[in-house]
Design a protein around this motif. Structure first.
Motif, mmCIF file in Angstrom:
data_model
loop_
_atom_site.group_PDB
_atom_site.id
_atom_site.type_symbol
_atom_site.label_atom_id
_atom_site.label_comp_id
_atom_site.label_asym_id
_atom_site.label_seq_id
_atom_site.Cartn_x
_atom_site.Cartn_y
_atom_site.Cartn_z
ATOM 1 N N ILE A 29 -24.337 40.525 -55.907
ATOM 2 C CA ILE A 29 -24.953 39.898 -57.080
ATOM 3 C C ILE A 29 -26.247 39.164 -56.756
ATOM 4 N N GLU A 30 -26.301 38.555 -55.581
ATOM 5 C CA GLU A 30 -27.510 37.824 -55.201
ATOM 6 C C GLU A 30 -28.745 38.720 -55.238
ATOM 7 N N ARG A 79 -24.216 31.789 -49.722
ATOM 8 C CA ARG A 79 -23.302 30.905 -50.458
ATOM 9 C C ARG A 79 -24.078 29.941 -51.357
ATOM 10 N N ARG A 80 -25.168 29.415 -50.824
ATOM 11 C CA ARG A 80 -25.983 28.505 -51.638
ATOM 12 C C ARG A 80 -26.498 29.218 -52.881
ATOM 13 N N GLN A 81 -26.951 30.459 -52.692
ATOM 14 C CA GLN A 81 -27.499 31.218 -53.818
ATOM 15 C C GLN A 81 -26.430 31.504 -54.854
ATOM 16 N N ALA A 101 -25.766 28.442 -56.822
ATOM 17 C CA ALA A 101 -26.855 28.202 -57.760
ATOM 18 C C ALA A 101 -26.751 29.109 -58.988
ATOM 19 N N MET A 102 -26.200 30.316 -58.752
ATOM 20 C CA MET A 102 -26.022 31.263 -59.859
ATOM 21 C C MET A 102 -24.723 31.009 -60.621
ATOM 22 N N GLY A 103 -23.904 30.093 -60.104
ATOM 23 C CA GLY A 103 -22.641 29.774 -60.778
ATOM 24 C C GLY A 103 -21.620 30.871 -60.676
#
Length: 301
Positions: free
Chosen positions: A243-244, A292-294, A297-299
């Motif tokens: 997804i990222e 993981r951070r991304q 951020a995308m929920g």
């Protein structure tokens, strides 16, 4: 036994041809042939069947080739450890992982690794078969379950889940399902039941098919599933790590997902001090943290 003759024998067995072996060894065909004859005389056996299309190992030749192959792998491992005693990170690193993870997540990120270590050469082997790390079929493996082989250093990287995704255009044309029963009006895209895949993914697909899905497309890897989803063919079962890099894809039926699938990085104990392995391991861990951070951020984590 004469090591030089064994080296020439291995090259001939690997190439299946005196000429091709001579080219790789920078020797004439006649010189290679003399060495093979001398080795056969020393062992008092025939190592090759000769025919018009090349050379085929005899049973005795197969036994010797297995031994020389094992010797080569051990020499390669020793060479790698010697080279890695230097400060620089360079040379070949054989990395194996699944086709989906390698093509969709790892390969697009390797630019950063090469920018940091321009003299490092990655041999990326994408296949579902689990390669033998202690026998140096690969140096590092990233697998969707904990490796069972002995004498490996293992590190759990993250967990993934299989979820349902579709393109905006497909949903605009066909509607967004609100419950599992609504799949009866959609095309499901998933890995083929007969193809190698994680158990959790196969179980989710079986659950979805129990809802009388009339149309489906099966592919033998996640890259093909993703391309079909992007091409507006239906609702795909895909790992969440994509997804990222494909933020326009929409998750559907968010309450539906597979069981957790652990992702492990592993390498032979003898490569624990290898600077190439350490550089690759650290790179992957840094990318996992950024991933993981991304997702947060995308929920979607």
């Amino acid at each position: 036994m004469d090591w030089d003759k064994l080296r020439i024998f291995h090259a001939v067995a690997d190439a299946g041809s005196l000429t091709h072996a001579g080219d790789s060894l920078h020797l004439s065909q006649s010189a290679v042939s003399r060495q093979i004859r001398a080795l056969e005389e020393a062992l008092n056996t025939t190592l090759f069947h000769r025919h018009a299309r090349g050379l085929i190992l005899t049973e005795q030749g197969e036994l010797l080739f297995d031994a020389t192959q094992s010797m080569n792998k051990r020499i390669d491992a020793a060479t790698a450890r010697i080279r890695d005693s230097e400060e620089e990170v360079f040379g070949e690193l054989k990395v194996t992982t699944t086709y989906g993870f390698g093509a969709l997540w790892l390969a697009p990120r390797l630019t950063k690794l090469y920018e940091k270590y321009p003299d490092l050469n990655i041999d990326l082997m994408l296949e579902e078969r689990v390669l033998d790390l202690p026998m140096r079929e690969a140096d590092v493996a990233i697998r969707m379950k904990e490796p069972s082989q002995a004498d490996l250093v293992r590190k759990r990287l993250m967990s993934i889940r299989m979820r349902l995704y579709a393109s905006p255009d497909y949903l605009a044309a066909n509607g967004k399902p609100q419950r599992l029963e609504d799949l009866s009006t959609h095309r499901l895209i998933a890995q083929s039941p007969t193809s190698a895949q994680v158990t959790a993914g196969a179980q989710l697909v079986q659950q979805l098919l129990s809802y009388d899905v009339p149309a489906k497309l099966t592919v033998n890897n996640y890259f093909g599933v993703l391309q079909a989803v992007i091409s507006n063919l239906g609702i795909g079962v895909l790992p969440d790590y994509i997804i990222e890099d494909f933020p326009t894809i929409i998750r559907v039926l968010p309450e539906i997902e597979s069981n957790e699938v652990p992702v492990f990085l592993a390498y032979p104990e003898e490569l624990r001090q290898s600077k190439r392995v350490s550089a690759f391991r650290d790179f992957v861990q840094e990318e996992i943290i950024a991933h993981r951070r991304q997702l947060r951020a995308m929920g979607d984590d």
